[in-house]
Design a protein around this motif. Sequence first.
Motif, PDB file in Angstrom:
ATOM      1  N   ASP A 123     -23.599  -3.163  -6.140  1.00  0.00           N
ATOM      2  CA  ASP A 123     -23.903  -3.928  -4.946  1.00  0.00           C
ATOM      3  C   ASP A 123     -22.799  -4.951  -4.728  1.00  0.00           C
ATOM      4  O   ASP A 123     -22.068  -5.305  -5.656  1.00  0.00           O
ATOM      5  CB  ASP A 123     -25.255  -4.623  -5.096  1.00  0.00           C
ATOM      6  CG  ASP A 123     -26.395  -3.625  -5.238  1.00  0.00           C
ATOM      7  OD1 ASP A 123     -26.245  -2.468  -4.799  1.00  0.00           O
ATOM      8  OD2 ASP A 123     -27.435  -3.998  -5.802  1.00  0.00           O
TER       9      ASP A 123
ATOM     10  N   VAL B 135     -22.190  -3.460   7.062  1.00  0.00           N
ATOM     11  CA  VAL B 135     -23.504  -3.242   6.447  1.00  0.00           C
ATOM     12  C   VAL B 135     -23.857  -1.755   6.458  1.00  0.00           C
ATOM     13  O   VAL B 135     -24.309  -1.198   5.458  1.00  0.00           O
ATOM     14  CB  VAL B 135     -24.600  -4.063   7.161  1.00  0.00           C
ATOM     15  CG1 VAL B 135     -25.979  -3.746   6.613  1.00  0.00           C
ATOM     16  CG2 VAL B 135     -24.309  -5.554   7.043  1.00  0.00           C
TER      17      VAL B 135
ATOM     18  N   TYR C 191     -21.844   0.282   3.734  1.00  0.00           N
ATOM     19  CA  TYR C 191     -22.347   0.067   2.370  1.00  0.00           C
ATOM     20  C   TYR C 191     -23.723   0.695   2.182  1.00  0.00           C
ATOM     21  O   TYR C 191     -23.979   1.340   1.167  1.00  0.00           O
ATOM     22  CB  TYR C 191     -22.378  -1.417   2.020  1.00  0.00           C
ATOM     23  CG  TYR C 191     -21.036  -1.941   1.608  1.00  0.00           C
ATOM     24  CD1 TYR C 191     -20.468  -1.559   0.397  1.00  0.00           C
ATOM     25  CD2 TYR C 191     -20.319  -2.810   2.410  1.00  0.00           C
ATOM     26  CE1 TYR C 191     -19.224  -2.031  -0.001  1.00  0.00           C
ATOM     27  CE2 TYR C 191     -19.084  -3.285   2.026  1.00  0.00           C
ATOM     28  CZ  TYR C 191     -18.536  -2.894   0.822  1.00  0.00           C
ATOM     29  OH  TYR C 191     -17.313  -3.351   0.436  1.00  0.00           O
ATOM     30  N   HIS C 192     -24.599   0.521   3.145  1.00  0.00           N
ATOM     31  CA  HIS C 192     -25.935   1.106   3.035  1.00  0.00           C
ATOM     32  C   HIS C 192     -25.868   2.624   3.001  1.00  0.00           C
ATOM     33  O   HIS C 192     -26.595   3.265   2.233  1.00  0.00           O
ATOM     34  CB  HIS C 192     -26.831   0.630   4.171  1.00  0.00           C
ATOM     35  CG  HIS C 192     -27.351  -0.746   3.966  1.00  0.00           C
ATOM     36  ND1 HIS C 192     -28.104  -1.402   4.914  1.00  0.00           N
ATOM     37  CD2 HIS C 192     -27.246  -1.612   2.914  1.00  0.00           C
ATOM     38  CE1 HIS C 192     -28.438  -2.594   4.457  1.00  0.00           C
ATOM     39  NE2 HIS C 192     -27.924  -2.752   3.243  1.00  0.00           N
TER      40      HIS C 192
ATOM     41  N   LYS D  17     -26.266  -2.181  -1.854  1.00  0.00           N
ATOM     42  CA  LYS D  17     -26.887  -3.336  -1.205  1.00  0.00           C
ATOM     43  C   LYS D  17     -25.834  -4.394  -0.897  1.00  0.00           C
ATOM     44  O   LYS D  17     -24.839  -4.518  -1.596  1.00  0.00           O
ATOM     45  CB  LYS D  17     -27.983  -3.928  -2.090  1.00  0.00           C
ATOM     46  CG  LYS D  17     -29.168  -3.009  -2.225  1.00  0.00           C
ATOM     47  CD  LYS D  17     -30.259  -3.635  -3.047  1.00  0.00           C
ATOM     48  CE  LYS D  17     -31.430  -2.677  -3.149  1.00  0.00           C
ATOM     49  NZ  LYS D  17     -32.487  -3.215  -3.977  1.00  0.00           N
TER      50      LYS D  17
ATOM     51  N   ASN E  14     -25.156  -8.445  -0.244  1.00  0.00           N
ATOM     52  CA  ASN E  14     -25.537  -9.850  -0.339  1.00  0.00           C
ATOM     53  C   ASN E  14     -24.480 -10.651   0.410  1.00  0.00           C
ATOM     54  O   ASN E  14     -23.294 -10.360   0.316  1.00  0.00           O
ATOM     55  CB  ASN E  14     -25.566 -10.287  -1.806  1.00  0.00           C
ATOM     56  CG  ASN E  14     -25.884 -11.760  -1.941  1.00  0.00           C
ATOM     57  OD1 ASN E  14     -26.814 -12.261  -1.350  1.00  0.00           O
ATOM     58  ND2 ASN E  14     -25.101 -12.456  -2.745  1.00  0.00           N
TER      59      ASN E  14
ATOM     60  N   VAL F 266     -28.744  -7.092   6.254  1.00  0.00           N
ATOM     61  CA  VAL F 266     -28.273  -7.428   4.905  1.00  0.00           C
ATOM     62  C   VAL F 266     -29.467  -7.530   3.963  1.00  0.00           C
ATOM     63  O   VAL F 266     -30.591  -7.803   4.382  1.00  0.00           O
ATOM     64  CB  VAL F 266     -27.434  -8.726   4.874  1.00  0.00           C
ATOM     65  CG1 VAL F 266     -26.208  -8.614   5.760  1.00  0.00           C
ATOM     66  CG2 VAL F 266     -28.244  -9.924   5.241  1.00  0.00           C
ATOM     67  N   ASP F 267     -29.219  -7.293   2.691  1.00  0.00           N
ATOM     68  CA  ASP F 267     -30.303  -7.238   1.714  1.00  0.00           C
ATOM     69  C   ASP F 267     -30.651  -8.595   1.107  1.00  0.00           C
ATOM     70  O   ASP F 267     -31.809  -8.842   0.783  1.00  0.00           O
ATOM     71  CB  ASP F 267     -29.925  -6.255   0.603  1.00  0.00           C
ATOM     72  CG  ASP F 267     -29.699  -4.868   1.171  1.00  0.00           C
ATOM     73  OD1 ASP F 267     -30.691  -4.230   1.558  1.00  0.00           O
ATOM     74  OD2 ASP F 267     -28.529  -4.441   1.256  1.00  0.00           O
ATOM     75  N   TYR F 268     -29.646  -9.448   0.941  1.00  0.00           N
ATOM     76  CA  TYR F 268     -29.849 -10.764   0.320  1.00  0.00           C
ATOM     77  C   TYR F 268     -28.951 -11.771   1.011  1.00  0.00           C
ATOM     78  O   TYR F 268     -27.892 -11.428   1.521  1.00  0.00           O
ATOM     79  CB  TYR F 268     -29.480 -10.746  -1.165  1.00  0.00           C
ATOM     80  CG  TYR F 268     -30.174  -9.681  -1.960  1.00  0.00           C
ATOM     81  CD1 TYR F 268     -31.497  -9.837  -2.375  1.00  0.00           C
ATOM     82  CD2 TYR F 268     -29.506  -8.515  -2.312  1.00  0.00           C
ATOM     83  CE1 TYR F 268     -32.130  -8.852  -3.108  1.00  0.00           C
ATOM     84  CE2 TYR F 268     -30.144  -7.524  -3.043  1.00  0.00           C
ATOM     85  CZ  TYR F 268     -31.449  -7.699  -3.443  1.00  0.00           C
ATOM     86  OH  TYR F 268     -32.079  -6.726  -4.160  1.00  0.00           O
TER      87      TYR F 268
END
Length: 66
Positions: free
Chosen positions: A11, A24, A27-28, A33, A35, A53-55
């Motif tokens: 990630d 995003v 990467y997804h 993930k 951050n 975004v995840d985080y």
Amino acid sequence: MFEWSTAHGLDVQIRAALVDANCVRRYHDAGVKVNVWTVNTPGEYSRLSNLGVDYMVTDYLSPESL
């Protein structure tokens, strides 16, 4: 960074100002993930949340301010 992190299944952490929808999505699509740091305004939180975004890392935002 994209090739290395996705090849290793790691990630990523990216400065919020550098992230856009294409970033995003790439990467997804690779199963990684995303951050982002540092998100300190409700507007930036909303923008990045809408991108998926995840985080997020923040210095002082609270749930009440969103």
